[in-house]
Design a protein around this motif. Structure first.
Motif, PDB file in Angstrom:
ATOM      1  N   PRO A   1       3.856   1.193   4.440  1.00 33.16           N
ATOM      2  CA  PRO A   1       4.165   0.594   5.663  1.00 33.16           C
ATOM      3  C   PRO A   1       5.573   0.354   5.834  1.00 33.16           C
TER       4      PRO A   1
ATOM      5  N   VAL B   1       0.577  -3.376   4.532  1.00 31.81           N
ATOM      6  CA  VAL B   1      -0.111  -2.333   4.374  1.00 31.81           C
ATOM      7  C   VAL B   1      -0.165  -1.420   5.796  1.00 31.81           C
ATOM      8  N   ARG B   2      -0.564  -0.092   5.950  1.00 27.38           N
ATOM      9  CA  ARG B   2      -0.544   0.781   6.916  1.00 27.38           C
ATOM     10  C   ARG B   2      -1.878   1.366   7.004  1.00 27.38           C
TER      11      ARG B   2
ATOM     12  N   GLY C   1       0.801  -1.143  -0.029  1.00 25.43           N
ATOM     13  CA  GLY C   1       0.179  -0.039  -0.160  1.00 25.43           C
ATOM     14  C   GLY C   1       0.816   1.409  -0.030  1.00 25.43           C
TER      15      GLY C   1
ATOM     16  N   ASN D   1      -3.928   1.410  -0.032  1.00 20.94           N
ATOM     17  CA  ASN D   1      -3.963   0.392   1.121  1.00 20.94           C
ATOM     18  C   ASN D   1      -5.178  -0.716   1.195  1.00 20.94           C
TER      19      ASN D   1
ATOM     20  N   PHE E   1      -8.680   3.645   7.693  1.00 19.68           N
ATOM     21  CA  PHE E   1      -7.311   4.382   7.190  1.00 19.68           C
ATOM     22  C   PHE E   1      -7.733   6.068   7.193  1.00 19.68           C
TER      23      PHE E   1
ATOM     24  N   GLY F   1       0.909   6.886   3.813  1.00 23.25           N
ATOM     25  CA  GLY F   1       0.524   5.424   4.102  1.00 23.25           C
ATOM     26  C   GLY F   1       1.248   4.202   3.676  1.00 23.25           C
TER      27      GLY F   1
ATOM     28  N   SER G   1       2.816  -2.272  -6.590  1.00 21.15           N
ATOM     29  CA  SER G   1       2.379  -1.113  -5.761  1.00 21.15           C
ATOM     30  C   SER G   1       2.388   0.202  -6.788  1.00 21.15           C
TER      31      SER G   1
ATOM     32  N   ALA H   1      -0.886  -6.007   8.414  1.00 22.64           N
ATOM     33  CA  ALA H   1      -1.010  -4.508   8.621  1.00 22.64           C
ATOM     34  C   ALA H   1      -0.350  -3.962   9.827  1.00 22.64           C
TER      35      ALA H   1
END
Length: 251
Positions: A32, A172-173, A24, A193, A185, A30, A51, A205
């Motif tokens: 990770p 992801v974050r 993400g 993400n 998010f 955003g 990505s 995550a």
């Protein structure tokens, strides 16, 4: 049901060389970062990354790229990463450039179990007819080119067939998450993400704030925990580390 891992290193420990990853982020928003750096320390190479972009030199996916850990990138933007451009033009890296909206929908489709879809994006270009350079040879010639894609007419307009994307893992974050993997998010970090998280068979995550199950209103959840296998709680300094690609201020 408790998906919280002891550390980022533990969360990425089983990622094997040659694995495919949906990651993400957009630019540096955003991204990770903690999971990416844990993967850098873990040592897996030959990674195939999906990505939007590949970070910048020294941040995001750029840290994996700089040490030759990435073999292939499917993305929309080379952007600010000079090493990314150098490796691509030197024939060291295979790159599949995809229209940004198409990339988003390919990830979403893969996560939703949709094998393929038709879109007008790219019709009349090499996106549809093929010939885009995926990999260059050392002499500058094209050693691997994109194939032609199926096209079909709907309501008098040509469309090109694109395939959904699924990957071995997703990184992801999220702003907030609970122990069951439900994620929220925040603002511009709600970019690729959720889509990347859907596409990964094992989604990991990192969350800036970990809460208990039930603390998140169901109406506030952007991604249900069914898509998430592992959760890593960030420390306050890690959560606050949010670089900006280009800072613009008033004189």
């Amino acid at each position: 049901m408790d998906k919280v891992m002891g550390s980022a290193a533990e969360a990425v420990a089983d990622i094997q060389p040659g694995a495919s990853l949906a990651v993400g982020g957009f630019g540096l928003s955003g991204v990770p970062e903690v999971l990416i750096r844990a993967l850098l320390d873990q040592g897996a190479d030959g990674l195939r990354v999906v990505s939007n972009n590949c970070g910048v030199d020294g941040r995001g996916l750029g840290v994996l790229l700089s040490v030759g850990r990435i073999a292939r990138v499917t993305g929309s933007y080379v952007g600010e990463n000079k090493e990314f451009a150098r490796q691509y033009l030197a024939g060291e890296l295979e790159v599949e450039l995809v229209p940004q909206g198409t990339l988003a929908e390919r990830l979403r489709a893969g996560g939703a179990g949709i094998p393929a879809f038709y879109t007008p994006a790219g019709v009349g270009t090499q996106v549809a007819s093929g010939g885009l350079p995926w990999r260059y040879a050392p002499d500058g010639s094209v050693s691997v080119a994109s194939p032609a894609k199926e096209t079909r007419e709907f309501a008098g307009r040509r469309h090109v067939l694109e395939h959904g994307i699924t990957t071995d893992y997703a990184l992801v974050r999220a702003w907030r998450g609970d122990r069951h993997g439900n994620l929220v998010f925040r603002k511009s970090a709600a970019n690729f993400n959720p889509l990347a998280a859907m596409a990964g068979r094992i989604t990991i995550a990192e969350v800036e704030e970990l809460v208990e199950p039930g603390d998140l209103s169901p109406d506030a959840v952007h991604l249900p925990g069914i898509y998430v296998r592992r959760v890593v709680e960030l420390t306050p300094p890690q959560a606050a580390d949010k670089p900006i690609e280009k800072r613009t201020v008033r004189p």
